[in-house]
Design a protein around this motif. Structure first.
Motif, short mmCIF file in Angstrom:
data_model
loop_
_atom_site.label_atom_id
_atom_site.label_comp_id
_atom_site.label_asym_id
_atom_site.label_seq_id
_atom_site.Cartn_x
_atom_site.Cartn_y
_atom_site.Cartn_z
N VAL A 107 0.84 -1.20 0.00
CA VAL A 107 0.00 0.00 0.00
C VAL A 107 0.87 1.25 0.00
O VAL A 107 0.59 2.23 -0.69
CB VAL A 107 -0.95 -0.01 1.22
N MET A 111 0.82 4.16 -2.82
CA MET A 111 0.55 5.56 -2.50
C MET A 111 1.71 6.46 -2.93
O MET A 111 1.51 7.65 -3.21
CB MET A 111 0.31 5.73 -1.00
N GLY A 125 -4.81 -2.89 0.33
CA GLY A 125 -5.14 -2.53 1.70
C GLY A 125 -4.53 -3.39 2.76
O GLY A 125 -3.65 -4.22 2.49
N ILE A 164 2.00 7.39 5.52
CA ILE A 164 1.17 7.06 4.36
C ILE A 164 0.19 8.18 4.06
O ILE A 164 -0.15 8.40 2.88
CB ILE A 164 0.44 5.72 4.59
N ARG A 165 -0.25 8.93 5.07
CA ARG A 165 -1.13 10.06 4.82
C ARG A 165 -0.41 11.14 4.01
O ARG A 165 -0.97 11.72 3.08
CB ARG A 165 -1.62 10.64 6.15
N ALA A 168 -0.12 9.89 0.34
CA ALA A 168 -1.38 10.00 -0.39
C ALA A 168 -1.72 11.45 -0.72
O ALA A 168 -2.14 11.77 -1.84
CB ALA A 168 -2.50 9.36 0.43
N ARG A 173 -4.31 11.67 -3.59
CA ARG A 173 -5.16 10.49 -3.38
C ARG A 173 -5.89 10.59 -2.05
O ARG A 173 -5.66 11.50 -1.26
CB ARG A 173 -4.31 9.22 -3.46
N ALA A 175 -6.39 10.44 1.32
CA ALA A 175 -5.53 10.30 2.49
C ALA A 175 -6.28 9.70 3.67
O ALA A 175 -5.68 9.02 4.51
CB ALA A 175 -4.95 11.66 2.88
N TRP A 177 -8.63 7.32 3.57
CA TRP A 177 -8.62 5.86 3.43
C TRP A 177 -7.21 5.30 3.68
O TRP A 177 -7.06 4.25 4.31
CB TRP A 177 -9.07 5.44 2.02
N ALA A 178 -6.19 5.99 3.18
CA ALA A 178 -4.82 5.51 3.37
C ALA A 178 -4.49 5.38 4.85
O ALA A 178 -3.88 4.38 5.28
CB ALA A 178 -3.84 6.46 2.69
N GLU A 179 -4.92 6.36 5.66
CA GLU A 179 -4.67 6.26 7.10
C GLU A 179 -5.48 5.13 7.72
O GLU A 179 -5.01 4.43 8.61
CB GLU A 179 -4.99 7.59 7.78
N VAL A 198 -8.51 6.27 -4.59
CA VAL A 198 -7.30 5.74 -3.97
C VAL A 198 -6.24 5.48 -5.04
O VAL A 198 -5.04 5.63 -4.79
CB VAL A 198 -7.61 4.46 -3.18
#
Length: 438
Positions: A107, A111, A125, A164-165, A168, A173, A175, A177-179, A198
């Motif tokens: 993931v 990202m 995910g 990851i936030r 993204a 993208r 962010a 969902w990434a978190e 995403v």
């Protein structure tokens, strides 16, 4: 100088620079393609970093990273991500082929891509960080605790979520969902990932990916690139033989087999001391096993049970518990085998047919060894005078018997005539007591 001449000179200076900024060269640049199959480990990291260096030397127009991974080491992932975001060319991540996945560390790579694409029937995910002691390092709502492990786990979780936030957000993208993928281990199908912003697009294969990206403008590090694939030379960058060998070690089944075989080799060495081949093989297998285990989410309880079971089975050959320790060792060994790797981790677990086969082989091996030990302990002495008991002797004149190449004075020989066969019943110092053969 006339105005038209000045404009012409200005065009000669400005237009090439503008084309440089836009990435619009006269001919399409090469495209370097790399594959990642399996866990993200040091071997994969070295493979990708060398590929990025090669891409820069070739002056490529883009790098396509075809991804199918269950996850891996966060430290190795960070090094790869750093190389991706600082590369002087677009990096495209394509989760493919159909049925592939980009979980955990995958993931983060997705990202960090300048263009993120998924093939249909793939998913993305579950990026919750997992420690080497088994179980997650944190959670979305951890229970209050003053334990050092919980504090460190929450720090690792928060760090990964912020990381990851940021990736993204930088690439436009989702962010949120990434978190959530880090904190709550959520996943999305390919279609859901596209609908939730995403990823950037869906592409069934590399050909469709290039067709859909032809002419796409990518902005990166203050530069603008126009992706051009039609007529571009494709350059594959496969893993070296050494990297493939090290990468294979990252599979749970391989780590499990190396651990068990290494222990068995050491047991063999201690049971039959010799030139040290067992020790060499055992130490080599264990070192390779620990290399594998460092990139897999180990459950400490499972590892302790597995090793304790092996030790109990080996000790039974020494203390002779009549199979009780072997039985208990097999139970601990089997339970530890199933718990060796975290069941919630995307890195996988040891396959149950392998565990069952190893259990059966261990039971047969230690059962046979225990039987041989009992036979050796119950067998009559093989050397010295006591070894004569139970042997067959031949009666000779003058009250003597011949057995094992020597003449002995014997009691009870009077009932037999020379040439008869008798059985040695007892050793009485320098004399034997004989009787009729059974």
């Amino acid at each position: 100088m006339r105005a038209s001449t000045r404009l012409g000179l200005l065009a000669l200076i400005v237009l090439p620079a503008f084309a440089e900024i836009r990435g619009e060269d006269a001919a399409p640049r090469p495209v370097l393609v790399m594959d990642v199959n399996g866990p993200i480990d040091p071997a994969v990291k070295n493979h990708l970093l060398s590929g990025f260096q090669r891409a820069e030397a070739l002056g490529v127009g883009a790098v396509i990273l075809r991804l199918d991974t269950p996850g891996g080491l966060l430290d190795a992932t960070r090094d790869i991500v750093q190389a991706m975001i600082n590369a002087p060319y677009p990096v495209i991540v394509h989760v493919a082929p159909r049925g592939a996945r980009a979980a955990s560390a995958g993931v983060f790579l997705t990202m960090a891509a300048d263009v993120a694409a998924l093939a249909p029937e793939t998913h993305l995910g579950a990026a919750h960080p997992v420690n080497l002691g088994g179980g997650p390092t944190g959670g979305s709502a951890p229970a209050p605790s003053t334990g050092t492990a919980d504090v460190l786990g929450e720090k690792v979780l928060s760090d990964a979520a912020a990381y990851i936030r940021g990736l993204a957000t930088a690439h436009g993208r989702n962010a949120v969902w990434a978190e959530d993928a880090v904190r709550r281990s959520v996943s999305l199908t390919a279609e859901e990932a596209l609908a939730n912003h995403v990823v950037d697009l869906l592409a069934a294969d590399e050909t469709e990916l290039m067709d859909r990206l032809e002419g796409r403008v990518v902005r990166k590090n203050g530069r603008t690139f126009t992706l051009r694939f039609r007529g571009a030379t494709r350059v594959d960058h496969p893993m070296s033989a050494a990297q493939r060998g090290l990468h294979v070690l990252g599979h749970p089944n391989i780590a499990y087999l190396l651990l068990v075989l290494g222990f068995y080799a050491l047991v063999y060495e201690f049971a039959t001391p010799g030139v040290g081949l067992g020790a060499i093989a055992g130490i080599t297998c264990l070192v390779l096993a620990f290399f594998s285990l460092q990139i897999l989410p180990i459950n400490t309880a499972g590892l302790v049970l597995l090793v304790a079971g092996l030790i109990m089975m080996a000790v039974d050959l020494i203390v002779s518990s009549h199979g009780l320790l072997i039985f208990g060792g097999l139970l601990a060994f089997g339970l530890g085998s199933f718990l060796l790797f975290d069941g919630d981790s995307p890195a996988g677990r040891v396959s149950w047919p392998l565990i069952v086969g190893t259990l059966a082989g261990s039971a047969a091996y230690f059962g046979l060894a225990l039987r041989k030990v009992f036979q050796a302990r119950r067998a009559p002495p093989r050397t010295g005078a006591e070894s004569l008991r139970g042997q067959t002797a031949e009666v000779r004149p003058d009250g003597l018997v011949f057995v094992q190449g020597a003449l002995w004075t014997a009691d009870g020989v009077e009932a037999f005539k020379p040439g008869d066969r008798v059985k040695v019943l007892e050793v009485l110092g320098t004399r034997l007591r004989v009787g009729p053969p059974s």
